[in-house]
Design a protein around this motif. Sequence first.
Motif, PDB file in Angstrom:
ATOM      1  N   ASN A  76       0.809  -1.221   0.000  1.00 18.16           N
ATOM      2  CA  ASN A  76       0.000   0.000   0.000  1.00 18.16           C
ATOM      3  C   ASN A  76       0.845   1.276   0.000  1.00 18.16           C
ATOM      4  N   GLN A  77       2.064   1.128  -0.519  1.00 19.54           N
ATOM      5  CA  GLN A  77       3.016   2.229  -0.508  1.00 19.54           C
ATOM      6  C   GLN A  77       2.488   3.494  -1.201  1.00 19.54           C
ATOM      7  N   LYS A  78       1.665   3.295  -2.244  1.00 20.90           N
ATOM      8  CA  LYS A  78       1.164   4.458  -3.016  1.00 20.90           C
ATOM      9  C   LYS A  78       0.281   5.369  -2.155  1.00 20.90           C
ATOM     10  N   HIS A  79      -0.308   4.807  -1.094  1.00 21.47           N
ATOM     11  CA  HIS A  79      -1.162   5.619  -0.209  1.00 21.47           C
ATOM     12  C   HIS A  79      -0.357   6.351   0.849  1.00 21.47           C
ATOM     13  N   LEU A  80       0.935   6.036   0.924  1.00 18.45           N
ATOM     14  CA  LEU A  80       1.772   6.596   1.988  1.00 18.45           C
ATOM     15  C   LEU A  80       2.705   7.685   1.501  1.00 18.45           C
ATOM     16  N   SER A  81       2.662   7.972   0.206  1.00 27.86           N
ATOM     17  CA  SER A  81       3.599   8.964  -0.348  1.00 27.86           C
ATOM     18  C   SER A  81       3.137  10.379  -0.028  1.00 27.86           C
TER      19      SER A  81
END
Length: 208
Positions: A203-208
Amino acid sequence: MQPTIIIADDHPLVLKGLQDFLTEKNYNLLATAKNGKIALSLIKAHSPDIAILDIKMPFLTGLEIAQKCKEANLKTKIVLITLEKEESVYVEAKRLGVYGYVLKEFALEEIENCISSVIKGKPYFSPELISYIQIDNTQSLLNNLTNTELKILKLTTKNKTAREIAEDLNCSPRTVEKHKSHIITKLNIEKAPNSLLIWAKENQKHLS
């Protein structure tokens, strides 16, 4: 043998497009309706295998028809076509035992797969809808985290250990582990080795 179908939509162009498509594919289309009231009377009169209904229609919505069919114990399987992507609508459709949920922009691409799945007794929900709801749900879960918990989650994606994160945040590794435990609970992550790291990476894209 082809399943018997009725379709209902209050937009003439959508109704005509769906009707032409199903006829061209040699489906057994029994009737069409331009509002919910007519659609329900057709379901009661013909007992089709499948009723493909727009969610928003005059008199009765697709969900209201699904509710009435459930109450009357009718065997017709309901498929909804809609622009709605709200999770609440999806949850309500599932509660009512709706068999199919297809987004209008993909209706002609997906309706054959949907019908094929429904006839086998397997519910079909538009993949686009499912991924949208999952993304939406992830964001709402992340909103429950404190700023410190979010920082720890972001540092976790960089493969940093609890000790390294503790150094970055000027706290003890034990405090970091405590925060991680809270994060796992808040995000409904299964407690297993490296589960937080795996979730963070996915879910890295939600943490940028």
